[in-house]
Design a protein around this motif. Structure first.
Motif, short mmCIF file in Angstrom:
data_model
loop_
_atom_site.label_atom_id
_atom_site.label_comp_id
_atom_site.label_asym_id
_atom_site.label_seq_id
_atom_site.Cartn_x
_atom_site.Cartn_y
_atom_site.Cartn_z
N TYR A 167 0.83 -1.19 0.00
CA TYR A 167 0.00 0.00 0.00
C TYR A 167 0.88 1.25 0.00
O TYR A 167 0.63 2.19 -0.75
CB TYR A 167 -0.91 -0.05 1.24
N ALA A 228 -9.82 3.79 -5.30
CA ALA A 228 -9.74 2.43 -5.83
C ALA A 228 -10.56 2.26 -7.09
O ALA A 228 -11.46 1.42 -7.18
CB ALA A 228 -10.18 1.40 -4.78
N HIS A 233 -6.60 0.14 -8.96
CA HIS A 233 -7.27 -0.47 -7.82
C HIS A 233 -6.50 -1.63 -7.22
O HIS A 233 -6.90 -2.18 -6.23
CB HIS A 233 -8.60 -1.03 -8.29
N THR A 236 -5.97 -2.60 -3.54
CA THR A 236 -7.10 -2.66 -2.61
C THR A 236 -7.28 -4.01 -1.93
O THR A 236 -7.31 -4.08 -0.70
CB THR A 236 -8.39 -2.25 -3.33
N TYR A 240 -6.73 -4.35 2.03
CA TYR A 240 -7.93 -4.58 2.84
C TYR A 240 -7.84 -5.89 3.60
O TYR A 240 -8.29 -6.00 4.73
CB TYR A 240 -9.19 -4.61 1.95
N SER A 252 -12.08 1.79 4.23
CA SER A 252 -12.97 1.56 3.09
C SER A 252 -14.05 2.63 3.06
O SER A 252 -14.56 2.98 1.99
CB SER A 252 -13.60 0.18 3.18
N LYS A 256 -12.19 6.41 1.07
CA LYS A 256 -12.91 6.51 -0.20
C LYS A 256 -13.72 7.81 -0.24
O LYS A 256 -13.71 8.53 -1.23
CB LYS A 256 -13.82 5.30 -0.40
N ALA A 308 -13.52 -6.05 -0.36
CA ALA A 308 -12.58 -5.14 -1.00
C ALA A 308 -12.98 -4.94 -2.46
O ALA A 308 -13.06 -3.81 -2.95
CB ALA A 308 -11.16 -5.69 -0.91
N ILE A 312 -14.50 -1.65 -4.55
CA ILE A 312 -14.08 -1.16 -5.87
C ILE A 312 -15.31 -0.92 -6.73
O ILE A 312 -15.47 0.13 -7.36
CB ILE A 312 -13.14 -2.18 -6.54
#
Lengths: 488, 644
Positions: A167, A228, A233, A236, A240, A252, A256, A308, A312
């Motif tokens: 990440y 994401a 993405h 992710t 996650y 999340s 976001k 996850a 997306i």
């Protein structure tokens, strides 16, 4: 450049800045308090964090109808800021309730946990309130750096550290693109202030100037990474899955929402003149994001990973609202973000309750028979899944109805067809969770449910909001519309 | 008051959830049945009030609150009672209450008694929301709700893998239908800017030109939704499998109420469908094809509930083609009578299954008439009613549909319907003879436990039987003094009742859109359809009504030989009629159902899985790969702009 002058602040401004101040002070206080010994089961950190979050939200709500431009127009206090500040604070508060027992159970109860939580909330607030690309970037980095650490907070676990590393590396990569985009935009327009960029573009439309276009695209990449969106993405699922479950829920929802807040402000304030440029590209990204997210989620057996991909897919739906643009698209996005945040937080909150000690039991199999062993938890999870799938009468359904109806009005028929088809498909994997809970026998070793009062409160809050906004959507809708109004 | 009708079952759900097992079985049963009965009483009172209004003003509206409002786009949680929804709401609450009552006896020994009534009440709430909705969005809430409850109830006995599979199949197929519904709804919204029935139907003639692509697309999408819910070609396969659920569920959801939601929706949108001739024609063709096709399959089934399931599909086909030829009123009429006799058939079958300790294979039944006298009596009534013998309920509605098809010049559809009627009579009486007549083929075990059902199960059967006898009389012009025993002139009572919704279309009972028939033609058509039914019954009787003992065999063996082979006429019939029909049914069932339709469903699933697996390959977990893809994404974006 104008010479720097000490800003003169009146009382309203102090209230408006109250959120930023409360969150900063809270975070610093937590770090200082680490030097004061406390018993291992202490709830000190959680208390301080909750107080800071409540103070922050209360402060901006005190002056919610005011509209102030501070620090040379870098920081805006308007309906949009208030909406997101309150949203981030409530998301943070729910995350604290969920973490309360979770961090002790999984033995990651260090003071830094909550300090980092507050720092990233502060970053989110800054992203939403910034009217300048530089401060947006500052907020984004503040949020992200704290999140990188939080994702890797289960230091003893390899997957957690690996997730944090990935990440971080990819996030740094994306930040690079974002910063480069800001630089190019500055080069093309001579300013980083969104309002001034808008004025510049309105006066001398430079459609087709490569520097402007590339700058804008790189900006899109940076935000696309944070929310994401496909094809940015890929971090992710790993992040996650590896992060502590409560952190996953928090990021999340919060990260976001923050990404979309910044994206909305940039696109709706600075770039309306270039709408014909970014609309088609975002449409494609939206369609791709929805489809890739949902199709990949179909085969996942780990619920965290499945959610996850689901997150997306939800970024894809949200992008449809962004593409629709204007007052309607903006308020649909705000509405959907609020709705999405709580149903998603709720789902992760339920997952965080499963397992004994530091073990993690989040595969579909682990959920088998949960509906009978704990009817309340089963019911809550079912509602969250139905809501994520957009089944009435939940908030997720109202969110989709509003979002797609706005998109239809904006003439985005193909995108709406893709979206509806996707939401039809998505119900399959959400329902797999429900099927497992109600129609399968638990395995040889039934998963342990680690009930705790605070976590139960979090479940009740998220459940109540998810149902309430499904049954009575008007209040949230009006709020979303009023919040976006100040922006335009 | 209107809002209370769906709210009461929901309140029962809440109480059931909160009190839980403290309610006890008695309490649960009382609560569940009481709530539905109260809804029925409220519905009846509302309809009586409705009837007291002048025909043009027969609408009652209950605005509960504003659900969402965006500018001039406003969706209320609002309910509407007009003549059309009044018929539906009475059928749903009335038949629903009887089935609730019956379930108390049927499920008495089930471990999940409370859960069952929880789902059942939830279903009632959703179904009543669906029929009472004042706009498409509220209807969709009910639409999804009934689907969810249906799914839960099909898989009710979840320890059976087949039940879970059947539930999944119902779910998959219904999602396809829901996609259509949503698409249709959004299209209507895009053009009319509203989702309220009144506004949409008022705006439709202005914004749509009849027969244009937009209205055709919208109605076809809605039709896709309707075919999913109402188990029509091509989305009918889930219904026979849905028989895995408890029998009262089959009666309530998969015969009397939920599966008729598609018909109701098409009837509700009749203004839109009449503006799209192609869609309307499609409705007629799909309906007629399903009616005939499912009937042929019903002939080849041995599971008593499967026969009834295919029969339901077939009868729903009649309702669709009634709508398709413009006779919306006739479709709703058949919906109502069908609810009576089909619920009765299922509950009767349930009574048989209950008596035989769970046996559903008709080959292991026989000779039950004397052992289950009540069940036998009501089943006979139901069989006669569905076969279309006057003056039972099914006769009136089916005849009205067939004559409407004839009158509107849909001769092909009419022939299909008539053949379907022959088959209907045939398979229903095949079921009757195999189950109740002939010699007993019971297993020893079943014989031992054989018993008539308790009063709580028999009483609803008797009420439904009475309704199956007299339910058709609302199709008579009796308010005109019953001058002629036809649906010919003056307008049948039900037609007149529905006229404010479907429009005043002259005197013909069938529909406004259907031209008049001469008196002679009308009677000839009646004669033909009665003859068709009688022919079907006679064939079934010849093929399946065997006497249990054979006393003649000892006294006159030669005569017996001839009689045993029934003058060889049976074999002749068998060769020229029964066997081909059965073979066709078998082939259609096996080949079409299992290979083509199931194959397609599996194929879709396979492609999706494959795509998902391919996408998973890219998710390698290597950060370098991810960064590469990120960069490629950036490059693609930039290239797209700079190269063009």
């Amino acid at each position: 450049m104008m010479p720097f002058t000490m800003p003169s602040l009146i009382a309203v401004d102090w209230w408006a800045l109250g959120a930023v101040i409360a969150l900063s002070v809270g975070a610093m206080l937590l770090l200082v308090l680490e030097f004061v010994p406390a018993p291992p089961a202490s709830n000190r950190g959680a208390f301080v964090t909750l107080l800071a979050l409540l103070a922050a939200a209360g402060s901006v709500l005190e002056v919610r109808d005011a509209r102030r431009s501070l620090f040379d127009g870098m920081f805006l206090h308007d309906g949009f800021t208030v909406f997101f500040t309150v949203l981030f604070c409530v998301i943070g508060a729910v995350a604290v309730l969920q973490s309360w027992d979770y961090v002790k159970r999984t033995r990651i109860n260090h003071g830094e946990y909550y300090a980092l939580l507050l720092s990233s909330t502060l970053g989110m607030v800054l992203m939403a309130a910034s009217n300048d690309l530089i401060t947006i970037f500052l907020g984004l980095e503040l949020m992200s750096l704290a999140l990188y650490v939080l994702v890797g907070f289960r230091r003893t676990r390899l997957d957690s550290s690996e997730a944090a590393m990935k990440y971080f590396l990819l996030g740094a990569f994306a930040s690079g693109f974002l910063l480069y985009g800001i630089a190019l935009l500055y080069g093309a327009t001579g300013t980083t202030n969104l309002a001034k960029v808008a004025m510049f573009l309105a006066d001398s439309p430079m459609i087709g100037n490569p520097m402007l276009i590339v700058g804008g695209l790189l900006l899109l990449v940076g935000f696309g990474f944070k929310v994401a969106a496909v094809p940015f993405h890929m971090w992710t699922p790993d992040a996650y899955e590896g992060a502590p479950t409560t952190v996953t829920g928090y990021m999340s929802a919060g990260a976001k929402a923050a990404g979309f807040a910044a994206l909305l402000r940039v696109l709706l304030v600075a770039f309306p003149p270039l709408m014909s440029e970014w609309r088609p590209i975002l449409s494609w990204i939206a369609a791709l994001t929805m489809t890739v997210g949902n199709v990949t989620a179909l085969l996942q057996t780990n619920v965290k990973r499945m959610l996850a991909y689901s997150s997306i897919a939800h970024a894809g739906y949200l992008l449809v609202a962004v593409v629709a643009g204007g007052l309607d698209g903006g308020s649909a996005a705000l509405f959907y973000l609020a709705v999405y945040s709580f149903m998603n937080l709720g789902a992760f909150g339920v997952l965080a309750l499963l397992g004994r000690g530091a073990e993690e039991r989040v595969t579909i199999k682990d959920l088998a028979g949960l509906g009978f062993r704990s009817p309340m938890l089963g019911l809550a999870m079912t509602v969250f899944m139905l809501s994520l799938g957009g089944v009435p009468p939940t908030s997720g359904f109202m969110g989709k109805v509003y979002l797609f109806s706005v998109a239809v009005k904006a003439g985005l028929i193909p995108l709406v067809i893709v979206g509806v088809l996707n939401s039809v498909v998505s119900v399959f994997y959400y329902l797999r969770v429900t099927v497992a809970m109600y129609m399968q026998e638990p395995g040889a070793e039934p998963v342990e449910i680690a009930w705790a009062p605070s976590a139960a409160i979090a479940v009740v809050i998220t459940l109540a909001l998810t149902l309430w906004w499904g049954v009575q959507a008007q209040d949230l809708l009006t709020t979303a519309q009023r919040s976006i109004l100040g922006l335009l | 008051m209107l809002a209370l009708i769906p709210a009461l079952p929901l309140a029962a759900v809440a109480v059931n959830l909160i009190l839980g097992d403290r309610l006890g079985r008695r309490g649960t049963a009382f609560l569940a049945c009481g709530a539905v009965f109260a809804s029925f009483v409220l519905a009846a009172l509302s309809v009586i009030h409705l009837a007291s209004l002048p025909p043009g003003a027969r609408t009652m509206v209950a605005d509960v609150y504003t659900w969402m409002r965006v500018g001039d786009f406003k969706v209320d949680v609002a309910f509407l009672l007009d003549p059309l929804s009044s018929v539906m709401v009475l059928v749903v609450t009335g038949v629903g209450f009887l089935i609730h009552l019956y379930s108390v006896g049927y499920m008495a020994h089930d471990a999940s008694f409370r859960r069952f009534f929880l789902y059942l009440n939830l279903f009632m709430f959703a179904m009543l929301t669906l029929v009472l909705a004042k706009n498409f969005l509220v209807m969709f809430v009910g639409w999804e709700g009934v689907g969810l409850c249906s799914y839960l109830l099909i898989g009710f006995w979840m320890d059976r893998p087949s039940a879970a599979r059947a539930g999944m199949k119902a779910f998959v197929v219904n999602r396809i239908g829901d996609f259509g519904f949503l698409l249709g709804m959004l299209t209507l919204f895009a053009w009319t800017g509203s989702l309220d029935y009144e506004r949409v139907f008022a705006a439709a003639p202005i914004v749509f030109h009849p027969g244009t692509l937009a209205i055709t697309f919208a109605t076809l999408a809605l039709l896709l939704g309707a075919t999913g819910k109402s188990a029509q070609i091509p989305l009918y396969t889930w219904l026979p499998d849905a028989m895995e659920g408890p029998t009262p569920v089959s009666a309530l959801i998969h015969a009397a109420t939920m599966v008729t939601a598609g018909v109701y929706m098409v009837a509700r949108c009749h203004i839109l469908f009449t503006m799209a001739p192609f869609s309307l024609e499609t409705v007629a063709v799909i309906g007629a094809a399903t009616a005939l096709f499912a009937a042929t399959i019903g002939v080849a089934q041995n599971d008593i509930k499967r026969v009834l399931a295919y029969s339901t599909v077939s009868q729903l086909g009649y309702m669709f083609f009634a709508c398709g030829v413009g006779a919306f009123g006739a479709g709703i009429f058949h919906l109502m009578t069908h609810a009576f006799f089909k619920a009765l058939l299922f509950l009767g079958a349930g009574s048989v299954i209950h008596a035989l300790s769970g046996e559903q294979d008709m080959r292991k039944m026989g000779g039950l008439a004397s052992r289950l006298p009540w069940t036998h009596g009501v089943m006979l009534v139901a069989c006669v009613a569905i076969a279309g013998i006057p003056p039972f309920a099914g006769f009136f509605s089916k005849d009205e549909i067939l004559s409407a098809a004839f009158a509107s010049g849909h001769y092909g559809v009419w022939v299909a319907g008539l053949l379907g009627a022959v088959l209907t009579a045939f398979y229903m009486f095949r079921l009757y003879f195999l189950t109740f007549r002939g010699s007993s083929r019971l297993t020893h075990e079943a014989e031992h436990h054989l018993h008539e059902s308790p009063a709580v199960m028999v009483a609803p059967l008797v009420v439904l039987a009475a309704l199956s006898v007299v339910g058709g009389f609302v199709g008579l012009p009796f308010q005109e003094g019953g001058r002629r025993l036809t649906t010919l002139e003056g307008g049948a009572a039900l037609e007149r009742w529905l006229a404010p919704v479907f429009g005043e279309g002259g005197a013909a009972g069938a529909s406004h859109a259907v031209p008049h028939l001469s008196f002679t033609t009308e009677w000839a058509l009646i004669a033909v359809s009665v003859a068709a039914a009688a022919f079907g019954i006679a064939m079934a009787s010849r093929a399946y009504a065997k006497a249990a003992g054979e006393p003649i065999a000892e006294k006159a063996p030669r005569l017996y030989g001839l009689l045993e082979h029934k003058y060889w006429i049976d074999e002749l019939y068998d060769t020229i009629a029964v066997r081909p029909i059965r073979a066709l049914g078998d082939v259609l069932w096996r080949f079409w159902d299992e290979k083509i339709v199931d194959g397609t469903v599996n194929g879709v699933a396979y492609v999706v899985e494959w795509a998902s697996a391919v996408l998973r390959v890219f998710q390698t977990g290597f950060v370098g790969t991810y960064a590469l893809f990120l960069t490629l994404g950036v490059a693609a974006l930039i290239a797209h702009y700079l190269v063009r």
